[in-house]
Design an enzyme around this catalytic site. Structure first.
Site, PDB file in Angstrom:
ATOM      1  N   ASP A  10       0.926  -1.190   0.143  1.00 30.60           N
ATOM      2  CA  ASP A  10      -0.035  -0.099  -0.128  1.00 30.60           C
ATOM      3  C   ASP A  10       0.843   1.375  -0.142  1.00 30.60           C
ATOM      4  O   ASP A  10       2.099   1.179   0.429  1.00 30.60           O
ATOM      5  CB  ASP A  10      -0.912  -0.159   1.263  1.00 30.60           C
ATOM      6  CG  ASP A  10      -1.743   1.302   1.486  1.00 30.60           C
ATOM      7  OD1 ASP A  10      -2.479   1.629   0.494  1.00 30.60           O
ATOM      8  OD2 ASP A  10      -1.522   2.015   2.400  1.00 30.60           O
ATOM      9  N   ASP A  12      -0.352   5.358   0.405  1.00 31.99           N
ATOM     10  CA  ASP A  12      -0.840   6.253   1.357  1.00 31.99           C
ATOM     11  C   ASP A  12      -1.044   5.884   2.928  1.00 31.99           C
ATOM     12  O   ASP A  12      -1.966   5.049   2.895  1.00 31.99           O
ATOM     13  CB  ASP A  12      -2.202   6.994   0.857  1.00 31.99           C
ATOM     14  CG  ASP A  12      -1.851   8.571   1.626  1.00 31.99           C
ATOM     15  OD1 ASP A  12      -1.412   8.636   2.586  1.00 31.99           O
ATOM     16  OD2 ASP A  12      -2.728   9.455   1.233  1.00 31.99           O
ATOM     17  N   ASP A 206      -1.556  -0.300   6.070  1.00 32.82           N
ATOM     18  CA  ASP A 206      -2.048   0.474   7.388  1.00 32.82           C
ATOM     19  C   ASP A 206      -3.457   0.307   7.472  1.00 32.82           C
ATOM     20  O   ASP A 206      -3.663   0.690   8.747  1.00 32.82           O
ATOM     21  CB  ASP A 206      -1.394   1.930   7.305  1.00 32.82           C
ATOM     22  CG  ASP A 206      -2.285   2.654   6.445  1.00 32.82           C
ATOM     23  OD1 ASP A 206      -2.907   3.401   6.888  1.00 32.82           O
ATOM     24  OD2 ASP A 206      -2.299   2.343   5.153  1.00 32.82           O
TER      25      ASP A 206
END
Length: 260
Positions: A10, A12, A206
């Site tokens: 991932d 951002d 995240d």
């Protein structure tokens, strides 16, 4: 969890926050490169082309090339092209989506499209909503690049592609095919590019509700890093909401690197 043979990363919240590199992101990428471990960057962002994403990463001191980036725009365009090669497509979005549709060999039109592909569009208007309503009510299939309702910006939150999609869904009463995370479609697009079984690939992210959920849906193992949306404090709420637990959890990227 057995040692993965490749990783889907991932961006951002995992590699950067907007214009700021997350501590250890450059170390992680350099370690993967030096170790010869395959990886791809996977993003719900449909506004940038893969090369545009790579350019942003390079500006943060992280090595990247366009061919290492999988975007929801490219996955959406290729999904349609696989289902209906050369299909007539109307789009609501920005340059990343426009370029992806062209590259997939689809015909862009505003007259009787077979598909409407919708992503983030920061110039979205009532006129565009009306067009989408009429296209979809006229029989076009509704494809949404990603369901993110909000996006972080330097001055606070802004509406995401999912917010625009919600307006179109409310107007048409038609649910879209969702390509980006937490859907498995974007992840399977990236896994196919790696050329490995899903069970040999790990997703690093995240966000429990997008990255980790999408990894699980695609059959990958998952690694949660507490560098963004999910924290120790809110993790239980995310687990209850998704019904999913990550295979591994790391406080930061440096601790992740030491495990690879």
């Amino acid at each position: 969890m057995s040692q993965p043979k490749a990783y889907l990363l991932d961006l951002d919240g995992t590699i950067y926050h907007g214009k700021h590199r997350i501590d250890g992101a450059d170390v992680l990428i350099q370690h993967l490169r030096n170790s010869g471990i395959p990886y791809l960057y996977v993003t719900n962002n449909s506004s940038r082309t893969p090369e545009g994403v790579a350019e942003h990463l390079r500006s943060l001191g992280i090595e990247a090339a366009g061919e290492e980036v999988c975007t929801s725009a490219v996955a959406a365009a290729e999904y349609v092209a696989k289902e209906s090669p050369g299909a007539r497509v109307a789009y609501i979005g920005e340059d990343g989506l426009y370029q992806a549709i062209q590259a997939a060999g689809l015909e862009i039109t505003e007259t009787s499209p077979e598909y409407v592909i919708q992503g983030i569009d920061r110039e979205f208007t009532y006129h565009k909503l009306t067009q989408a309503l009429r296209w979809i009510n006229g029989g076009a299939q509704f494809i949404m690049t990603n369901p993110d309702l909000q996006l972080p910006a330097d001055d606070g939150l802004t509406p995401g592609a999912g917010t625009i999609g919600a307006a179109i869904e409310a107007a048409t009463q038609v649910k879209p095919v969702v390509i980006g995370k937490p859907s498995s479609i974007l992840m399977k697009h990236a896994i196919d590019r790696l050329g490995l079984p899903a069970a040999e690939v790990a997703v690093i992210g995240d966000n429990m509700r997008t990255d980790i959920a999408a990894g699980a849906a695609a059959g990958c193992s998952s690694i949660l890093v507490l560098t963004g949306v999910t924290t120790r404090e809110n993790m239980d709420a995310h687990v209850r909401a998704t019904g999913i637990k990550p295979d591994e959890i790391y406080e930061d990227l440096h601790k992740l690197v030491s495990s690879i």
